[in-house]
Design a protein around this motif. Structure first.
Motif, PDB file in Angstrom:
ATOM      1  N   LYS A 162      -5.094  -4.357   8.544  1.00 47.22           N
ATOM      2  CA  LYS A 162      -4.311  -3.594   7.565  1.00 47.22           C
ATOM      3  C   LYS A 162      -3.655  -2.388   8.212  1.00 47.22           C
ATOM      4  CE  LYS A 162      -6.353  -4.739   3.143  1.00 47.22           C
ATOM      5  NZ  LYS A 162      -7.081  -4.231   1.971  1.00 47.22           N
ATOM      6  N   ARG A 163      -4.304  -1.804   9.210  1.00 48.29           N
ATOM      7  CA  ARG A 163      -3.722  -0.674   9.933  1.00 48.29           C
ATOM      8  C   ARG A 163      -2.389  -1.062  10.556  1.00 48.29           C
ATOM      9  NH1 ARG A 163      -6.907   3.885  11.326  1.00 48.29           N
ATOM     10  NH2 ARG A 163      -8.928   3.598  10.373  1.00 48.29           N
ATOM     11  N   LYS A 164      -2.372  -2.236  11.149  1.00 45.41           N
ATOM     12  CA  LYS A 164      -1.146  -2.712  11.807  1.00 45.41           C
ATOM     13  C   LYS A 164      -0.021  -2.838  10.793  1.00 45.41           C
ATOM     14  CE  LYS A 164      -1.458  -5.532  15.409  1.00 45.41           C
ATOM     15  NZ  LYS A 164      -1.693  -6.758  16.188  1.00 45.41           N
ATOM     16  N   ALA A 165      -0.332  -3.374   9.595  1.00 48.83           N
ATOM     17  CA  ALA A 165       0.689  -3.514   8.548  1.00 48.83           C
ATOM     18  C   ALA A 165       1.164  -2.153   8.049  1.00 48.83           C
ATOM     19  CB  ALA A 165       0.120  -4.332   7.390  1.00 48.83           C
ATOM     20  N   ILE A 166       0.230  -1.204   7.923  1.00 51.07           N
ATOM     21  CA  ILE A 166       0.583   0.144   7.457  1.00 51.07           C
ATOM     22  C   ILE A 166       1.500   0.829   8.461  1.00 51.07           C
ATOM     23  CG2 ILE A 166      -0.360   2.453   7.046  1.00 51.07           C
ATOM     24  CD1 ILE A 166      -2.786   1.083   5.728  1.00 51.07           C
ATOM     25  N   ILE A 204      -4.206   7.378   8.042  1.00 49.46           N
ATOM     26  CA  ILE A 204      -4.878   6.159   7.598  1.00 49.46           C
ATOM     27  C   ILE A 204      -6.359   6.459   7.449  1.00 49.46           C
ATOM     28  CG2 ILE A 204      -5.314   3.739   8.121  1.00 49.46           C
ATOM     29  CD1 ILE A 204      -2.797   3.826   9.880  1.00 49.46           C
ATOM     30  N   ALA A 205      -6.938   6.064   6.306  1.00 45.51           N
ATOM     31  CA  ALA A 205      -8.353   6.315   6.018  1.00 45.51           C
ATOM     32  C   ALA A 205      -9.228   5.610   7.054  1.00 45.51           C
ATOM     33  CB  ALA A 205      -8.694   5.830   4.617  1.00 45.51           C
ATOM     34  N   HIS A 206     -10.422   6.148   7.278  1.00 44.39           N
ATOM     35  CA  HIS A 206     -11.272   5.637   8.360  1.00 44.39           C
ATOM     36  C   HIS A 206     -11.818   4.251   8.073  1.00 44.39           C
ATOM     37  CE1 HIS A 206     -14.583   6.763   5.707  1.00 44.39           C
ATOM     38  NE2 HIS A 206     -15.368   6.062   6.497  1.00 44.39           N
ATOM     39  N   ASP A 207     -11.873   3.833   6.797  1.00 44.59           N
ATOM     40  CA  ASP A 207     -12.493   2.547   6.463  1.00 44.59           C
ATOM     41  C   ASP A 207     -11.474   1.407   6.349  1.00 44.59           C
ATOM     42  OD1 ASP A 207     -11.325   3.621   4.253  1.00 44.59           O
ATOM     43  OD2 ASP A 207     -12.931   3.105   2.856  1.00 44.59           O
ATOM     44  N   VAL A 208     -10.254   1.629   6.829  1.00 41.34           N
ATOM     45  CA  VAL A 208      -9.224   0.585   6.786  1.00 41.34           C
ATOM     46  C   VAL A 208      -9.353  -0.280   8.040  1.00 41.34           C
ATOM     47  CG1 VAL A 208      -6.733   0.156   6.748  1.00 41.34           C
ATOM     48  CG2 VAL A 208      -7.695   2.046   5.439  1.00 41.34           C
ATOM     49  N   SER A 209      -9.288  -1.588   7.861  1.00 42.15           N
ATOM     50  CA  SER A 209      -9.462  -2.510   8.979  1.00 42.15           C
ATOM     51  C   SER A 209      -8.265  -2.480   9.919  1.00 42.15           C
ATOM     52  CB  SER A 209      -9.661  -3.935   8.451  1.00 42.15           C
ATOM     53  OG  SER A 209      -8.479  -4.377   7.834  1.00 42.15           O
ATOM     54  N   ALA A 210      -8.462  -3.036  11.108  1.00 42.78           N
ATOM     55  CA  ALA A 210      -7.413  -3.036  12.126  1.00 42.78           C
ATOM     56  C   ALA A 210      -6.208  -3.870  11.683  1.00 42.78           C
ATOM     57  CB  ALA A 210      -7.963  -3.582  13.439  1.00 42.78           C
ATOM     58  N   LYS A 218      -1.137  16.593   5.205  1.00 48.62           N
ATOM     59  CA  LYS A 218      -1.783  15.286   5.319  1.00 48.62           C
ATOM     60  C   LYS A 218      -1.800  14.576   3.976  1.00 48.62           C
ATOM     61  CE  LYS A 218      -5.244  15.961   8.857  1.00 48.62           C
ATOM     62  NZ  LYS A 218      -6.666  16.141   9.084  1.00 48.62           N
ATOM     63  N   PHE A 219      -1.654  13.255   4.030  1.00 48.00           N
ATOM     64  CA  PHE A 219      -1.809  12.414   2.848  1.00 48.00           C
ATOM     65  C   PHE A 219      -2.577  11.178   3.297  1.00 48.00           C
ATOM     66  CE2 PHE A 219      -0.497   9.067  -0.092  1.00 48.00           C
ATOM     67  CZ  PHE A 219      -0.732   9.679  -1.299  1.00 48.00           C
ATOM     68  N   VAL A 220      -3.779  10.980   2.755  1.00 49.80           N
ATOM     69  CA  VAL A 220      -4.630   9.869   3.186  1.00 49.80           C
ATOM     70  C   VAL A 220      -4.144   8.581   2.538  1.00 49.80           C
ATOM     71  CG1 VAL A 220      -6.982   8.988   3.283  1.00 49.80           C
ATOM     72  CG2 VAL A 220      -6.575  11.419   3.485  1.00 49.80           C
ATOM     73  N   VAL A 221      -3.955   7.560   3.379  1.00 49.51           N
ATOM     74  CA  VAL A 221      -3.401   6.272   2.956  1.00 49.51           C
ATOM     75  C   VAL A 221      -4.466   5.200   3.135  1.00 49.51           C
ATOM     76  CG1 VAL A 221      -1.679   4.542   3.546  1.00 49.51           C
ATOM     77  CG2 VAL A 221      -1.057   6.938   3.533  1.00 49.51           C
ATOM     78  N   HIS A 222      -4.664   4.390   2.089  1.00 51.86           N
ATOM     79  CA  HIS A 222      -5.637   3.298   2.154  1.00 51.86           C
ATOM     80  C   HIS A 222      -4.980   1.926   2.271  1.00 51.86           C
ATOM     81  CE1 HIS A 222      -9.196   5.750   1.284  1.00 51.86           C
ATOM     82  NE2 HIS A 222      -8.377   6.467   0.530  1.00 51.86           N
ATOM     83  N   ASN A 223      -3.731   1.819   1.832  1.00 51.31           N
ATOM     84  CA  ASN A 223      -3.029   0.533   1.896  1.00 51.31           C
ATOM     85  C   ASN A 223      -1.523   0.763   1.990  1.00 51.31           C
ATOM     86  OD1 ASN A 223      -2.184   1.075  -0.780  1.00 51.31           O
ATOM     87  ND2 ASN A 223      -4.119   0.232  -1.525  1.00 51.31           N
ATOM     88  N   VAL A 224      -0.782  -0.325   2.096  1.00 50.52           N
ATOM     89  CA  VAL A 224       0.676  -0.236   2.264  1.00 50.52           C
ATOM     90  C   VAL A 224       1.333   0.352   1.014  1.00 50.52           C
ATOM     91  CG1 VAL A 224       2.772  -1.545   2.773  1.00 50.52           C
ATOM     92  CG2 VAL A 224       0.636  -2.183   3.857  1.00 50.52           C
ATOM     93  N   ALA A 225       0.763   0.071  -0.150  1.00 53.56           N
ATOM     94  CA  ALA A 225       1.335   0.586  -1.404  1.00 53.56           C
ATOM     95  C   ALA A 225       1.278   2.114  -1.459  1.00 53.56           C
ATOM     96  CB  ALA A 225       0.602  -0.016  -2.599  1.00 53.56           C
ATOM     97  N   ASP A 226       0.252   2.701  -0.847  1.00 54.08           N
ATOM     98  CA  ASP A 226       0.158   4.167  -0.817  1.00 54.08           C
ATOM     99  C   ASP A 226       1.301   4.786  -0.017  1.00 54.08           C
ATOM    100  OD1 ASP A 226      -2.099   4.041  -2.333  1.00 54.08           O
ATOM    101  OD2 ASP A 226      -3.503   4.540  -0.734  1.00 54.08           O
ATOM    102  N   LEU A 227       1.809   4.059   0.958  1.00 54.47           N
ATOM    103  CA  LEU A 227       2.925   4.567   1.762  1.00 54.47           C
ATOM    104  C   LEU A 227       4.189   4.748   0.932  1.00 54.47           C
ATOM    105  CD1 LEU A 227       2.903   2.744   5.197  1.00 54.47           C
ATOM    106  CD2 LEU A 227       2.564   5.162   4.762  1.00 54.47           C
ATOM    107  N   GLU A 228       4.359   3.897  -0.085  1.00 55.01           N
ATOM    108  CA  GLU A 228       5.560   3.969  -0.918  1.00 55.01           C
ATOM    109  C   GLU A 228       5.653   5.307  -1.652  1.00 55.01           C
ATOM    110  OE1 GLU A 228       7.593   1.448  -0.521  1.00 55.01           O
ATOM    111  OE2 GLU A 228       6.116   0.240   0.546  1.00 55.01           O
TER     112      GLU A 228
END
Length: 134
Positions: free
Chosen positions: A106-110, A98-104, A75-85
């Motif tokens: 931003k989730r869609k973009a991730i 995807i971290a639990h506090d990420v909005s819907a 597992k690797f916890v991701v908070h934003n799109v930059a973390d995916l890189e």
């Protein structure tokens, strides 16, 4: 679907939870909340035969399969799109969560970016159903 590079067999030395001493006697003591017995005459601490087992370092997992999910990814916890890189070259070893506090929004973009980079997302459905219904 992305498959892991290697999928070793995960062997657990113990699958049962360690039971807290005297948790069967008192309702307020949870069975799963392990506490080390500290008493001077305690049977569990002194490891008498027939008593509850205590956790020790010997029950540890194999170093190669520690923290490995059943599907073979880490597992690797991701908070934003930059973390995916960060997972760009490691997409066969790590799966994004995807971290639990990420909005819907931003989730869609991730999720979209993860599909482009062919990165597995473990909780891609979370918080997405309510967005589609509205």
């Amino acid at each position: 679907m992305v498959a892991p590079l290697v999928k070793p067999r995960i062997v657990k030395k113990r699958t049962k939870k360690f039971i807290r001493h005297q948790s069967d006697r008192y309702e307020k003591l949870s069975k799963s909340s392990w506490r080390k017995p500290k008493g001077i005459d305690n049977r569990v601490r002194r490891r008498f035969k027939g008593q509850y087992l205590m956790p020790s370092i010997g029950y540890g997992s194999n170093k190669n399969t520690r923290h490995l999910m059943p599907d073979g990814f880490l597992k690797f916890v991701v908070h934003n799109v930059a973390d995916l890189e960060l997972l760009l070259m490691q997409n066969k070893r790590y799966a994004a969560e995807i971290a639990h506090d990420v909005s819907a929004r931003k989730r869609k973009a991730i999720i979209e970016r993860a599909q482009q980079l062919s990165i597995k997302v473990t909780n891609w459905q979370a918080k997405m159903r309510s967005e589609e219904e509205n």
